[in-house]
Design a protein around this motif. Structure first.
Motif, PDB file in Angstrom:
ATOM      1  N   GLY A  67       0.806  -1.229   0.000  1.00 59.28           N
ATOM      2  CA  GLY A  67       0.000   0.000   0.000  1.00 59.28           C
ATOM      3  C   GLY A  67       0.830   1.265   0.000  1.00 59.28           C
ATOM      4  O   GLY A  67       0.283   2.360   0.162  1.00 59.28           O
ATOM      5  N   SER A  68       2.165   1.156  -0.142  1.00 60.91           N
ATOM      6  CA  SER A  68       3.005   2.349  -0.281  1.00 60.91           C
ATOM      7  C   SER A  68       4.238   1.980  -1.097  1.00 60.91           C
ATOM      8  O   SER A  68       4.461   0.804  -1.391  1.00 60.91           O
ATOM      9  N   ALA A  69       5.046   2.991  -1.464  1.00 61.46           N
ATOM     10  CA  ALA A  69       6.109   2.746  -2.456  1.00 61.46           C
ATOM     11  C   ALA A  69       7.459   3.303  -2.029  1.00 61.46           C
ATOM     12  O   ALA A  69       8.313   3.602  -2.866  1.00 61.46           O
ATOM     13  N   ASP A  70       7.673   3.473  -0.729  1.00 59.28           N
ATOM     14  CA  ASP A  70       8.962   3.945  -0.221  1.00 59.28           C
ATOM     15  C   ASP A  70       9.626   2.822   0.567  1.00 59.28           C
ATOM     16  O   ASP A  70       8.959   2.170   1.393  1.00 59.28           O
ATOM     17  N   LEU A  71      10.934   2.609   0.320  1.00 56.19           N
ATOM     18  CA  LEU A  71      11.733   1.699   1.148  1.00 56.19           C
ATOM     19  C   LEU A  71      12.462   2.595   2.133  1.00 56.19           C
ATOM     20  O   LEU A  71      13.420   3.287   1.750  1.00 56.19           O
ATOM     21  N   TRP A  72      11.988   2.636   3.400  1.00 49.61           N
ATOM     22  CA  TRP A  72      12.646   3.504   4.371  1.00 49.61           C
ATOM     23  C   TRP A  72      13.003   2.698   5.613  1.00 49.61           C
ATOM     24  O   TRP A  72      12.362   1.678   5.900  1.00 49.61           O
ATOM     25  N   ALA A  73      14.036   3.166   6.319  1.00 46.27           N
ATOM     26  CA  ALA A  73      14.510   2.447   7.502  1.00 46.27           C
ATOM     27  C   ALA A  73      15.007   3.411   8.569  1.00 46.27           C
ATOM     28  O   ALA A  73      15.497   4.509   8.263  1.00 46.27           O
ATOM     29  N   PHE A  74      14.876   2.988   9.822  1.00 52.41           N
ATOM     30  CA  PHE A  74      15.599   3.654  10.902  1.00 52.41           C
ATOM     31  C   PHE A  74      17.072   3.630  10.502  1.00 52.41           C
ATOM     32  O   PHE A  74      17.541   2.687   9.852  1.00 52.41           O
ATOM     33  N   SER A  75      17.792   4.689  10.874  1.00 57.27           N
ATOM     34  CA  SER A  75      19.186   4.768  10.409  1.00 57.27           C
ATOM     35  C   SER A  75      20.064   5.437  11.460  1.00 57.27           C
ATOM     36  O   SER A  75      19.572   5.927  12.483  1.00 57.27           O
ATOM     37  N   ASN A  76      21.366   5.490  11.130  1.00 57.82           N
ATOM     38  CA  ASN A  76      22.294   6.204  12.012  1.00 57.82           C
ATOM     39  C   ASN A  76      21.948   7.691  12.061  1.00 57.82           C
ATOM     40  O   ASN A  76      22.447   8.429  12.895  1.00 57.82           O
ATOM     41  N   GLU A  77      21.056   8.128  11.169  1.00 56.10           N
ATOM     42  CA  GLU A  77      20.646   9.548  11.158  1.00 56.10           C
ATOM     43  C   GLU A  77      19.340   9.767  11.907  1.00 56.10           C
ATOM     44  O   GLU A  77      18.838  10.893  11.980  1.00 56.10           O
ATOM     45  N   THR A  78      18.759   8.702  12.468  1.00 53.08           N
ATOM     46  CA  THR A  78      17.534   8.847  13.250  1.00 53.08           C
ATOM     47  C   THR A  78      17.931   9.183  14.689  1.00 53.08           C
ATOM     48  O   THR A  78      18.799   8.500  15.247  1.00 53.08           O
ATOM     49  N   PRO A  79      17.320  10.217  15.289  1.00 55.57           N
ATOM     50  CA  PRO A  79      17.680  10.552  16.673  1.00 55.57           C
ATOM     51  C   PRO A  79      17.579   9.330  17.577  1.00 55.57           C
ATOM     52  O   PRO A  79      16.642   8.520  17.442  1.00 55.57           O
ATOM     53  N   GLY A 110      15.691   0.453  20.534  1.00 57.42           N
ATOM     54  CA  GLY A 110      15.124  -0.876  20.282  1.00 57.42           C
ATOM     55  C   GLY A 110      15.076  -1.259  18.820  1.00 57.42           C
ATOM     56  O   GLY A 110      14.683  -2.378  18.484  1.00 57.42           O
ATOM     57  N   HIS A 111      15.471  -0.336  17.938  1.00 54.11           N
ATOM     58  CA  HIS A 111      15.417  -0.659  16.498  1.00 54.11           C
ATOM     59  C   HIS A 111      16.806  -0.950  15.953  1.00 54.11           C
ATOM     60  O   HIS A 111      17.790  -0.313  16.336  1.00 54.11           O
ATOM     61  N   GLU A 112      16.890  -1.917  15.030  1.00 57.68           N
ATOM     62  CA  GLU A 112      18.085  -2.048  14.212  1.00 57.68           C
ATOM     63  C   GLU A 112      18.085  -0.844  13.267  1.00 57.68           C
ATOM     64  O   GLU A 112      17.011  -0.350  12.879  1.00 57.68           O
ATOM     65  N   ARG A 113      19.293  -0.379  12.936  1.00 55.27           N
ATOM     66  CA  ARG A 113      19.353   0.823  12.106  1.00 55.27           C
ATOM     67  C   ARG A 113      20.217   0.586  10.868  1.00 55.27           C
ATOM     68  O   ARG A 113      21.199  -0.159  10.924  1.00 55.27           O
ATOM     69  N   TYR A 114      19.814   1.206   9.749  1.00 52.53           N
ATOM     70  CA  TYR A 114      20.606   1.161   8.518  1.00 52.53           C
ATOM     71  C   TYR A 114      21.800   2.093   8.691  1.00 52.53           C
ATOM     72  O   TYR A 114      21.636   3.271   9.032  1.00 52.53           O
ATOM     73  N   GLN A 161      19.716   0.222  -5.116  1.00 54.82           N
ATOM     74  CA  GLN A 161      18.346   0.503  -4.700  1.00 54.82           C
ATOM     75  C   GLN A 161      18.314   1.799  -3.900  1.00 54.82           C
ATOM     76  O   GLN A 161      19.197   2.026  -3.070  1.00 54.82           O
ATOM     77  N   ALA A 162      17.311   2.644  -4.144  1.00 54.59           N
ATOM     78  CA  ALA A 162      17.128   3.854  -3.323  1.00 54.59           C
ATOM     79  C   ALA A 162      16.689   3.421  -1.933  1.00 54.59           C
ATOM     80  O   ALA A 162      15.681   2.735  -1.768  1.00 54.59           O
ATOM     81  N   VAL A 163      17.495   3.799  -0.940  1.00 50.80           N
ATOM     82  CA  VAL A 163      17.204   3.482   0.462  1.00 50.80           C
ATOM     83  C   VAL A 163      16.966   4.794   1.188  1.00 50.80           C
ATOM     84  O   VAL A 163      17.812   5.694   1.148  1.00 50.80           O
ATOM     85  N   GLU A 164      15.802   4.924   1.803  1.00 52.27           N
ATOM     86  CA  GLU A 164      15.408   6.186   2.423  1.00 52.27           C
ATOM     87  C   GLU A 164      15.696   6.133   3.930  1.00 52.27           C
ATOM     88  O   GLU A 164      15.016   5.439   4.674  1.00 52.27           O
ATOM     89  N   ALA A 165      16.780   6.824   4.321  1.00 52.65           N
ATOM     90  CA  ALA A 165      17.241   6.812   5.718  1.00 52.65           C
ATOM     91  C   ALA A 165      16.413   7.832   6.505  1.00 52.65           C
ATOM     92  O   ALA A 165      16.353   9.011   6.141  1.00 52.65           O
ATOM     93  N   SER A 219       9.686  -3.434  14.219  1.00 54.64           N
ATOM     94  CA  SER A 219       9.785  -3.027  12.816  1.00 54.64           C
ATOM     95  C   SER A 219      10.868  -1.968  12.639  1.00 54.64           C
ATOM     96  O   SER A 219      10.839  -0.933  13.309  1.00 54.64           O
ATOM     97  N   ASP A 220      11.804  -2.248  11.741  1.00 55.24           N
ATOM     98  CA  ASP A 220      12.918  -1.312  11.498  1.00 55.24           C
ATOM     99  C   ASP A 220      12.668  -0.436  10.281  1.00 55.24           C
ATOM    100  O   ASP A 220      13.554   0.300   9.836  1.00 55.24           O
ATOM    101  N   GLY A 221      11.427  -0.534   9.724  1.00 60.94           N
ATOM    102  CA  GLY A 221      11.092   0.290   8.555  1.00 60.94           C
ATOM    103  C   GLY A 221      10.149  -0.450   7.643  1.00 60.94           C
ATOM    104  O   GLY A 221       9.625  -1.516   7.996  1.00 60.94           O
ATOM    105  N   LEU A 222       9.914   0.146   6.466  1.00 59.53           N
ATOM    106  CA  LEU A 222       8.974  -0.420   5.504  1.00 59.53           C
ATOM    107  C   LEU A 222       9.641  -0.647   4.161  1.00 59.53           C
ATOM    108  O   LEU A 222      10.568   0.096   3.782  1.00 59.53           O
ATOM    109  N   LEU A 223       9.176  -1.672   3.431  1.00 59.42           N
ATOM    110  CA  LEU A 223       9.631  -1.912   2.058  1.00 59.42           C
ATOM    111  C   LEU A 223       8.384  -1.817   1.176  1.00 59.42           C
ATOM    112  O   LEU A 223       7.538  -2.719   1.162  1.00 59.42           O
TER     113      LEU A 223
END
Ligand SMILES: CCNC(=O)c1c(-c2ccccc2)csc1NC(=O)CNCCc1c[nH]c2ccccc12
Length: 326
Positions: A35-47, A53-57, A99-103, A117-121
């Motif tokens: 139902g969406s089209a962004d691959l995004w993840a928690f990252s080293n740039e997430t506060p 508790g999340h794994e980060r990209y 692949q475009a990875v949205e941090a 959940s560490d993000g959405l694909l």
């Protein structure tokens, strides 16, 4: 040609299903979302305050797309936003080299609190990807030219691990034949037309559900208000303003819900519709069927999808959805 399979592990109450994805050197659990089209993840740039508790990209392995950004808000008012990299993404052995990875540099509370959940694909059409100034492709669109067949499948299960496959159909996962229906991708969704429905009966007869989307990223089955009302009249449920939805007794008496798609009847067992106790131990459950009022179409989310084997197919030129009984 590539093909592969990845597990889809259910969260509590099958609220979402998570699959392992390798991005660069990071291994994350992502919610595959048709139902969406962004691959995004928690990252080293997430506060740190938002990513406990999340794994980060770790974006150090990626190549930054300078001046690019993304920002997404979902219908439940949750959302996230951040910067964009390209990196190697592997799902069940299928590899997208760039692949475009949205941090994420910011995520809403509901994502921070859902620590599994560490993000959405995203697996909707790339036409609704939110990256600016130039839209990016979904993982499926990136790998599509390399797949044995231009399709992916979804086999979600009630309270059990299911799977997604890319590039092939696993005929051991369904019974009988596959019914295909045309998809209108003009809104970026896997949108189709659903037909008549029946409550508790075995053949979908009355009324017509109408325009619907197949959406693995939404937990529940959102149907027209009249259809939902007819269901709960037979199920002994009621609309609870305080809960913001229909509730019904958990005690196992909920009737099945059947709907005709492509002339074939598919049935959601009543046990899937007594979705989850309002609070632990409560004998009243929140309903797995809710009204689609204000959305503009029905949403066939996980409550429906775990009753079928679904094929998301662009191998025929124009996109189509295949459904088979599980
Ligand atoms: C409740 C989530 N679903 C939606 O908001 C939604 C709507 C939608 C629009 C307006 C009002 C209600 C729903 C249309 S298509 C659609 N589908 C998606 O947006 C699919 N992506 C959901 C990602 C998502 C949002 N909140 C979550 C919480 C856990 C896991 C995944 C999520």
């Amino acid at each position: 040609a590539q093909s592969g399979e990845v597990a889809a592990d259910p969260q509590q109450y099958d609220q979402a299903y998570l699959s392992p994805v390798t991005i660069g050197n990071s291994e994350l659990m992502l919610d595959f979302d048709t139902g969406s089209a962004d691959l995004w993840a928690f990252s080293n740039e997430t506060p740190a305050s938002q990513s406990q508790g999340h794994e980060r990209y770790d974006s150090a392995t990626g190549t930054e797309l300078d001046g690019y950004s993304w920002s997404i808000t979902y219908g439940d008012q949750s959302g996230a936003g951040g910067n964009v990299y390209t990196d190697k993404v592997v799902v069940g052995g299928v590899t997208a080299t760039r692949q475009a990875v949205e941090a994420a540099t910011s995520v809403s509370a509901s994502f921070s609190q859902n620590i599994d959940s560490d993000g959405l694909l995203g697996l909707a059409f790339s036409s609704i990807n939110t990256v600016q100034p130039r839209q990016q492709t979904t993982f499926f669109d990136t790998v599509r030219p390399t797949l044995a067949k231009a399709l992916f499948t979804c086999d979600l299960r009630q309270g059990d691990a299911g799977s997604y496959t890319f590039g092939y159909i696993d005929s051991s996962k369904y019974q009988g034949t596959v019914t295909y229906v045309p998809v209108d991708d003009s809104q970026g969704f896997w949108q189709f037309t659903a037909g008549g429905y029946s409550v508790g009966g075995d053949n979908a007869t009355s009324g017509s559900v109408g325009t619907a989307i197949a959406d693995t990223g939404t937990s529940l089955l959102y149907l027209p208000a009249a259809v939902t009302k007819a269901y709960y009249e037979q199920a002994g449920g009621r609309y609870d303003n305080q809960q913001g939805g229909y509730t019904l007794p958990c005690n196992g008496g909920a009737p099945d819900f059947s709907v005709a798609i492509g002339g074939k009847t598919f049935t959601v067992p009543g046990s899937y519709i007594a979705y989850a106790p309002l609070t632990t131990g409560s004998s009243t459950c929140f309903g797995g069927i809710q009204p689609d009022t204000g959305i503009g179409f029905s949403i066939f989310g996980d409550v429906f999808l775990k009753a079928v084997y679904a094929i998301f197919d662009v191998s025929q030129g124009s996109p189509r959805l295949g459904f088979a009984a599980q």
